[in-house]
Design a protein around this motif. Sequence first.
Motif, PDB file in Angstrom:
ATOM      1  N   ALA A 154       0.836  -1.196   0.000  1.00  0.00           N
ATOM      2  CA  ALA A 154       0.000   0.000   0.000  1.00  0.00           C
ATOM      3  C   ALA A 154       0.870   1.245   0.000  1.00  0.00           C
ATOM      4  O   ALA A 154       1.989   1.237   0.512  1.00  0.00           O
ATOM      5  CB  ALA A 154      -0.933  -0.002   1.213  1.00  0.00           C
ATOM      6  N   ALA A 155       0.323   2.346  -0.548  1.00  0.00           N
ATOM      7  CA  ALA A 155       1.057   3.609  -0.628  1.00  0.00           C
ATOM      8  C   ALA A 155       0.100   4.789  -0.512  1.00  0.00           C
ATOM      9  O   ALA A 155      -0.983   4.796  -1.102  1.00  0.00           O
ATOM     10  CB  ALA A 155       1.839   3.700  -1.938  1.00  0.00           C
ATOM     11  N   PHE A 156       0.527   5.804   0.229  1.00  0.00           N
ATOM     12  CA  PHE A 156      -0.199   7.067   0.406  1.00  0.00           C
ATOM     13  C   PHE A 156      -0.047   7.930  -0.854  1.00  0.00           C
ATOM     14  O   PHE A 156       0.961   7.869  -1.552  1.00  0.00           O
ATOM     15  CB  PHE A 156       0.401   7.781   1.613  1.00  0.00           C
ATOM     16  N   SER A 157      -1.062   8.766  -1.138  1.00  0.00           N
ATOM     17  CA  SER A 157      -0.947   9.765  -2.211  1.00  0.00           C
ATOM     18  C   SER A 157      -1.990  10.857  -1.992  1.00  0.00           C
ATOM     19  O   SER A 157      -2.907  10.714  -1.180  1.00  0.00           O
ATOM     20  CB  SER A 157      -1.141   9.127  -3.595  1.00  0.00           C
ATOM     21  N   LEU A 158      -1.834  11.940  -2.748  1.00  0.00           N
ATOM     22  CA  LEU A 158      -2.809  13.035  -2.741  1.00  0.00           C
ATOM     23  C   LEU A 158      -3.330  13.258  -4.158  1.00  0.00           C
ATOM     24  O   LEU A 158      -2.534  13.335  -5.093  1.00  0.00           O
ATOM     25  CB  LEU A 158      -2.179  14.337  -2.236  1.00  0.00           C
ATOM     26  N   PRO A 159      -4.649  13.363  -4.340  1.00  0.00           N
ATOM     27  CA  PRO A 159      -5.219  13.646  -5.658  1.00  0.00           C
ATOM     28  C   PRO A 159      -5.872  15.027  -5.673  1.00  0.00           C
ATOM     29  O   PRO A 159      -6.646  15.371  -4.796  1.00  0.00           O
ATOM     30  CB  PRO A 159      -6.291  12.565  -5.793  1.00  0.00           C
ATOM     31  N   SER A 160      -5.597  15.829  -6.675  1.00  0.00           N
ATOM     32  CA  SER A 160      -6.245  17.137  -6.756  1.00  0.00           C
ATOM     33  C   SER A 160      -7.723  17.001  -7.112  1.00  0.00           C
ATOM     34  O   SER A 160      -8.549  17.793  -6.691  1.00  0.00           O
ATOM     35  CB  SER A 160      -5.543  18.004  -7.802  1.00  0.00           C
ATOM     36  N   ARG A 161      -8.086  15.949  -7.887  1.00  0.00           N
ATOM     37  CA  ARG A 161      -9.458  15.821  -8.327  1.00  0.00           C
ATOM     38  C   ARG A 161     -10.407  15.520  -7.166  1.00  0.00           C
ATOM     39  O   ARG A 161     -11.605  15.661  -7.278  1.00  0.00           O
ATOM     40  CB  ARG A 161      -9.594  14.725  -9.381  1.00  0.00           C
ATOM     41  N   ASN A 162      -9.884  15.042  -6.038  1.00  0.00           N
ATOM     42  CA  ASN A 162     -10.734  14.761  -4.880  1.00  0.00           C
ATOM     43  C   ASN A 162     -10.548  15.843  -3.824  1.00  0.00           C
ATOM     44  O   ASN A 162     -10.574  15.570  -2.626  1.00  0.00           O
ATOM     45  CB  ASN A 162     -10.397  13.372  -4.304  1.00  0.00           C
ATOM     46  N   ASN A 163     -10.325  17.096  -4.283  1.00  0.00           N
ATOM     47  CA  ASN A 163     -10.170  18.233  -3.376  1.00  0.00           C
ATOM     48  C   ASN A 163      -9.002  18.021  -2.417  1.00  0.00           C
ATOM     49  O   ASN A 163      -9.047  18.449  -1.270  1.00  0.00           O
ATOM     50  CB  ASN A 163     -11.468  18.494  -2.599  1.00  0.00           C
ATOM     51  N   TRP A 164      -7.953  17.330  -2.920  1.00  0.00           N
ATOM     52  CA  TRP A 164      -6.742  17.068  -2.139  1.00  0.00           C
ATOM     53  C   TRP A 164      -7.029  16.283  -0.858  1.00  0.00           C
ATOM     54  O   TRP A 164      -6.367  16.459   0.155  1.00  0.00           O
ATOM     55  CB  TRP A 164      -6.014  18.372  -1.806  1.00  0.00           C
ATOM     56  N   CYS A 165      -8.028  15.418  -0.911  1.00  0.00           N
ATOM     57  CA  CYS A 165      -8.253  14.497   0.209  1.00  0.00           C
ATOM     58  C   CYS A 165      -7.311  13.310   0.047  1.00  0.00           C
ATOM     59  O   CYS A 165      -7.299  12.664  -1.004  1.00  0.00           O
ATOM     60  CB  CYS A 165      -9.699  14.019   0.233  1.00  0.00           C
ATOM     61  N   ALA A 166      -6.547  13.020   1.055  1.00  0.00           N
ATOM     62  CA  ALA A 166      -5.515  11.990   0.951  1.00  0.00           C
ATOM     63  C   ALA A 166      -6.127  10.623   0.665  1.00  0.00           C
ATOM     64  O   ALA A 166      -7.277  10.341   1.027  1.00  0.00           O
ATOM     65  CB  ALA A 166      -4.691  11.944   2.225  1.00  0.00           C
ATOM     66  N   GLU A 167      -5.331   9.771   0.015  1.00  0.00           N
ATOM     67  CA  GLU A 167      -5.787   8.442  -0.369  1.00  0.00           C
ATOM     68  C   GLU A 167      -4.713   7.397  -0.061  1.00  0.00           C
ATOM     69  O   GLU A 167      -3.538   7.719   0.099  1.00  0.00           O
ATOM     70  CB  GLU A 167      -6.099   8.398  -1.872  1.00  0.00           C
ATOM     71  N   VAL A 168      -5.136   6.161  -0.007  1.00  0.00           N
ATOM     72  CA  VAL A 168      -4.231   5.025   0.123  1.00  0.00           C
ATOM     73  C   VAL A 168      -4.516   4.069  -1.023  1.00  0.00           C
ATOM     74  O   VAL A 168      -5.647   3.604  -1.203  1.00  0.00           O
ATOM     75  CB  VAL A 168      -4.395   4.317   1.477  1.00  0.00           C
ATOM     76  N   ASN A 169      -3.487   3.799  -1.826  1.00  0.00           N
ATOM     77  CA  ASN A 169      -3.577   2.895  -2.970  1.00  0.00           C
ATOM     78  C   ASN A 169      -3.164   1.487  -2.534  1.00  0.00           C
ATOM     79  O   ASN A 169      -2.082   1.304  -1.973  1.00  0.00           O
ATOM     80  CB  ASN A 169      -2.646   3.362  -4.089  1.00  0.00           C
TER      81      ASN A 169
END
Length: 536
Positions: free
Chosen positions: A408-423
């Motif tokens: 698993a890896a953390f990331s930030l997406p701009s399309r989700n209003n910069w809500c952090a995600e875990v892939n």
Amino acid sequence: MSCLRRRRVGALVSSWLLCAVVGLAGSVGADWISPIYPTDRAGIDSVERLIVLSGSIPMGWFGKEIVPLGDINGDGCTDILLSTWIQNSLPPWPAHVFYGGRNPDSIADLILPNFEARPGAIGDVNGDGYTDIGMYWWISSTQTNYNLYFGGPVLDDEPDLVIPNMFSFAGQAADFDGDGILDLPVSSDVNGGPVNVYRIDSERDTIPEYVIPDTTESLGFKLASGDFNGDGHSDLAISSRLYRDSGWVRFYWGGPDFDTVADYEIWRPSSDFGIHLVPVGDYNADGYEDIYIAGGTNDPYGVYFGGPYFDDKLDVIIDIARSGGYSHISPQCVASAGDVNNDTHPDIIASDPLTRELHLFLGGPDVDSFMYADVFITEGVLPGVEYLLGFEVTGIGDFNGDGIDDFAAFSLPSRNNWCAEVNIFAGWQDPATEVLYEHEPSFPDGVHLSHNYPNPFNPLTTIEFDLPRRSFTTLTVYNILGEEVVRLISTVLSPGHYRTFWDGCNASGKPVSSGVYIYSLGSGGSIHSRKMLLLK
């Protein structure tokens, strides 16, 4: 049989779903990612991203720590805890537990409202078969405690053991003194102070069994447990960062004579030496446990081989640069990945702090003294990922229940209003070790596909075929509508006679219904097909 994850099957369209529970969002379905020039050792051309778990607070660091929990709900799949850190807000913050499964979803299965941002797995300290969690806890501006939470079905956000006045991190619990009882090493203060070792017995008191005295700045910045000298006893490794010009890692050999005097020391002229200290198992497959130690601006980083002749020689330089000599840059994060290619050897995952890439280094007897990553995964190949890929990475065990470790890896997406995600990424089967078929070398006159046997069958049938020359070959099962059910073989095969099997399951491992199915062999530009009947 299950299909290999070696082929590029095309990106599946991800749909995004806002979840009503605790305001989380996540992707359902999966997509296939083309890594940047994987090596021949990886044996793949694509990696499956199983699911994306997403927070709902803009710039809220959902997944700041990704904690593997083991299988806490007893379904055969491993589970994870994701902590949260929220800017301009004081703890407690919620943590979310996600159960793994054959088809994992994006809805949190357990919500723990009262957590800090830095929980960590510390092993099974209470001996109930489940991974436990530890973390420091702010009481006031002048006091923090170290809290322990027992894992498994009893996991909640009420601490089961509180060690007072500790601004600290802990290593994995291990039996350092050989008395059959686990010991938990805890640094008293990440800015310097003694390292306390607590005997975790039925009394579970908070009086340390051993106190390793404070001798330098940042003693106990990182702790690691493992049998590094190969004598059958767990050892303790402690790093200290001398912020001015150097750092060291000291080793305390385990056994009945375990004490608080260092038995061995590795020193380097870099203030970042030991900023990462990770036990990586038997990385080079020589029978002894190894340890990863980060270097810094003046020193490369990599793996030191364990064993009776353990020394201060860096045995494998693991580099996060793309080419041209080692980079002298410590990764943003590094962790044991488990065995992601299922070849029985543990692997390492690291992230580049500059380019925000994931780097997988595959273990085994063929590891070299200088290694580039076997698989790169960049922000550019991950749909939706824009920033901070790999700020946190770790192996999470078998999350999707296919018998292979995932990561698993953390990331930030701009399309989700910069809500952090875990892939969440799936591990894969090493083609060198997976037995998909039996092969008898020969030179047949042409391509021949035999009748399956038995036929009708339930649930297993045998399929045999002949190949006259080396060629890319596929063996695929379709239903009567012509829809692909499972691809049994998809690789380059040598000439000869082959025997393989189908167990009546689709590509997801689920049994299919009774009926007529078609198996089709494609090789050298020709296609041969036959029918078979599954009866239940």
